[in-house]
Structure formats: structure tokens, C-alpha cells
Design a protein around this motif. Sequence first.
Motif, short mmCIF file in Angstrom:
data_model
loop_
_atom_site.label_atom_id
_atom_site.label_comp_id
_atom_site.label_asym_id
_atom_site.label_seq_id
_atom_site.Cartn_x
_atom_site.Cartn_y
_atom_site.Cartn_z
N THR A 17 -3.31 -4.81 -11.06
CA THR A 17 -3.28 -6.27 -10.90
C THR A 17 -2.09 -6.77 -10.10
O THR A 17 -2.10 -7.90 -9.61
CB THR A 17 -3.26 -6.96 -12.27
N GLY A 18 -1.05 -5.95 -9.99
CA GLY A 18 0.16 -6.39 -9.32
C GLY A 18 1.04 -7.26 -10.19
O GLY A 18 2.09 -7.74 -9.77
N GLU A 19 0.64 -7.47 -11.44
CA GLU A 19 1.39 -8.31 -12.37
C GLU A 19 2.68 -7.60 -12.79
O GLU A 19 2.71 -6.38 -12.99
CB GLU A 19 0.53 -8.59 -13.60
N GLU A 20 3.75 -8.39 -12.93
CA GLU A 20 5.01 -7.82 -13.40
C GLU A 20 4.93 -7.56 -14.89
O GLU A 20 4.55 -8.44 -15.67
CB GLU A 20 6.18 -8.77 -13.12
N LYS A 21 5.26 -6.35 -15.29
CA LYS A 21 5.27 -5.98 -16.70
C LYS A 21 6.64 -5.43 -17.07
O LYS A 21 7.48 -5.16 -16.21
CB LYS A 21 4.18 -4.95 -16.99
N LEU A 69 11.53 -3.44 -15.56
CA LEU A 69 10.41 -4.20 -15.04
C LEU A 69 9.66 -3.36 -14.01
O LEU A 69 10.28 -2.63 -13.22
CB LEU A 69 10.91 -5.50 -14.39
N TYR A 70 8.33 -3.44 -14.03
CA TYR A 70 7.54 -2.69 -13.08
C TYR A 70 6.28 -3.49 -12.74
O TYR A 70 5.95 -4.47 -13.41
CB TYR A 70 7.17 -1.31 -13.64
N GLU A 71 5.58 -3.06 -11.70
CA GLU A 71 4.38 -3.76 -11.24
C GLU A 71 3.13 -3.01 -11.67
O GLU A 71 3.04 -1.80 -11.48
CB GLU A 71 4.43 -3.90 -9.72
N ASP A 72 2.20 -3.74 -12.28
CA ASP A 72 0.94 -3.14 -12.66
C ASP A 72 0.22 -2.61 -11.43
O ASP A 72 0.04 -3.33 -10.45
CB ASP A 72 0.06 -4.17 -13.38
N ALA A 73 -0.20 -1.35 -11.48
CA ALA A 73 -0.79 -0.70 -10.31
C ALA A 73 -2.11 -1.34 -9.89
O ALA A 73 -2.51 -1.24 -8.72
CB ALA A 73 -0.99 0.78 -10.59
#
Length: 357
Positions: free
Chosen positions: A60-64, A54-58
Motif C-alpha cells: 500500500t505504501g502506507e507508513e507503518k 518506521l517503514y513503508e508497506d510494500a
Amino acid sequence: MAAESESADDDSFESSNPAPIGVKLGSTRTVLRYPEDADSGEFTTVRTLTCLALYEDAITGEEKALFGEQAAAEYPDRVEYMLRSGLPEDDERAELAGRFFRELLSANGVPSDSAVVYAIPTMENDAGLENLTEVIESSDIGAHTMRAYPESLCGAIPAMGDGVEAVDDVFISVNMGSTNLEACAYRRGDQLVPFSTGSVTGNDVDRRIVANVEEETQGRVHVDLTTAREYKEEHGNVGGFEPFSDVIQQPGGGSHEFTIKDSVVDALDWYLDAAVDEVANEFLPELANDYMKVYQLSLNNDIAVTGGMACIPGLAEEFERRLCAELDRDVNVVVPDEPDLAAAEGARRIAEKLAGQ
């Protein structure tokens, strides 16, 4: 998202003709098998590492999420192998496994209008089995039918014939997996004396290779478990092993080339002795004690050997030879063409039968 597959289109199957899908959600790898479309007779295979990052979209900050080989390559520091013990042990791992499975299905366009059969391991872990069931049965696939069958039965089906002949036979199946060694007798589909041990596994071979490499190189080389698994899968060969070389980077710069002669062979030799001992001296005496006639019939029939360790060239043949010597009688081992895919393929064949009901 990386996975060894060809995508299927949801519109390929009409509701009156559900797609038969076989699922093996494994501790190291997950495999799906299903038809490419309604009429071609060709099948799609999805085979990928059972892991999630799991990582954070640079922006939007959305979890991907990434899964499989891509997750392992890009996020080795945080990738989660949520089924290392063979099952999702707790709520957190069940949630990760569910996310992994949804991402896998979405990325490959697996049809929801389907009859699904999934292979389950032989383990005394009710909570883990319930979690595994929830992960698969809460997914978007299986609108027509959803059933679970033992992994050792599913894996034996491609070894025993072109259809599902094994379901109508009396035989023994041995599943050589990453997390467990499983053995079971089957009488016309009924599971008799299921046996499982975590003391003889593919993961144990990897750990022994790590220790053996350090010893063989006099402590100059330390490899991790992933590298050890790659050595096993790429170079492992029983009776035909050839030494190979690798290079590591030295702390402070420079590189060191080394040659592996005994590390992999010794680990496989240990595995074979231990596997034969468990089957011959633990599982078979219990089967003979409880079902003597089934014991006699099944040893006169083929013994199906499946699972990732059976992919190693020469291993199944040597297992047969050592088992014959241990039992002091002839037995015949059969192996499917692709032992690591066998459980998913066998599950697909059962699903095909269910879809036609």
C-alpha cells in the motif's frame, strides 16, 4: 508486536473503577504496570525497548511502525532510540516518542478508563520535561486521573514496603539509571535537594566495556554498545563474576572465539567508585548544608537503591560497603525485588491510591 506482557482488555474495568497504571518511559526501556482485570489482584507488566522503526508497506505504501525488541532486531540500521538523553529533546523526538507510546498502548490493549501516574527523571531540562508530559498526557489513557511523580520516589516505594509507606517517611533514594545517576532526599513525599549527574551512568559502563574488550583482546575484537550492554546485563556480577566466551565472525570468513575476564568487572568497579563519590562527596554534603536534621534522619533510615544498574547481582551490596567506608559510618541499603521495574510499580501503587479517592 513483541513486548514482554500480557494484554489487558478495555472492557475489564467499569468507569466507576478505573485501572491504576504506572508508567516509566525510560531512555533504554519503557515499563507499564497495571491490573490484569478488576478483581484478580494480578498485574500485567509490559517491558520493552524504548525505540521505534518506521517503514513503508510494500503493497500500500502506507507508513507503518514497529517498536521495541522487534524494531531493534528487524531494522537495526534505522531504529530510533528517541530518549537516549533521558527526555525527548526536540519536536522531532517528541513526535517519535508519541508514536512509540501510542503503538505500545494499542498493542497491549491498555485501558483508557484509568488513573495514570508516570515517573519523571530529575533533570534540569524544562523543554524536555514538557515534551515528556505532552507525550504521555496526550495519549488515550488516564481518563480518570493523570499525575507525574519523581522517578526516584516511585522507584523507592517497592523498596520500602508493600504499600506506599515511603511517602510518609524520611529517606534517601538513589536511582542508578542508563542516562543519569539520581539522588534525592524525601521528607513525607517532599523532594529535597534533587541531584542528578550524567557522568556516572549505565551507558558509561557500556562504553567502558567496549573499550575494555578491545584492550583485553589486544585489538582483535570490537563490540558495539548493544553487545556491551548484553554482556553487562547477562554476565555482570560484583563479587561472583565468572569469565565467559563469545564468538565473532572474521572479515573474509571464519570466526574467532575469545574469552572475557576483566572487561565487565573493571567497568563495574569504575561505576561503583564513581557512584559512591558522587553520592558521598557531592549530594550528601549539599543535603547536610541545607537540611542537617533531614541528613541525620535519612542516614539512620534505609537508603533505597533502584534502577537498571541495581539489577546486577552484588552491585547494591558493594555500593553499601563502599559508601559505609567513604562516610566512615554504617548505612543500610535496600533494593526492590525488581529494581528496573520499581519506578513503574511504585507509580502504579500511587495511581491505585488516587483511583480510590
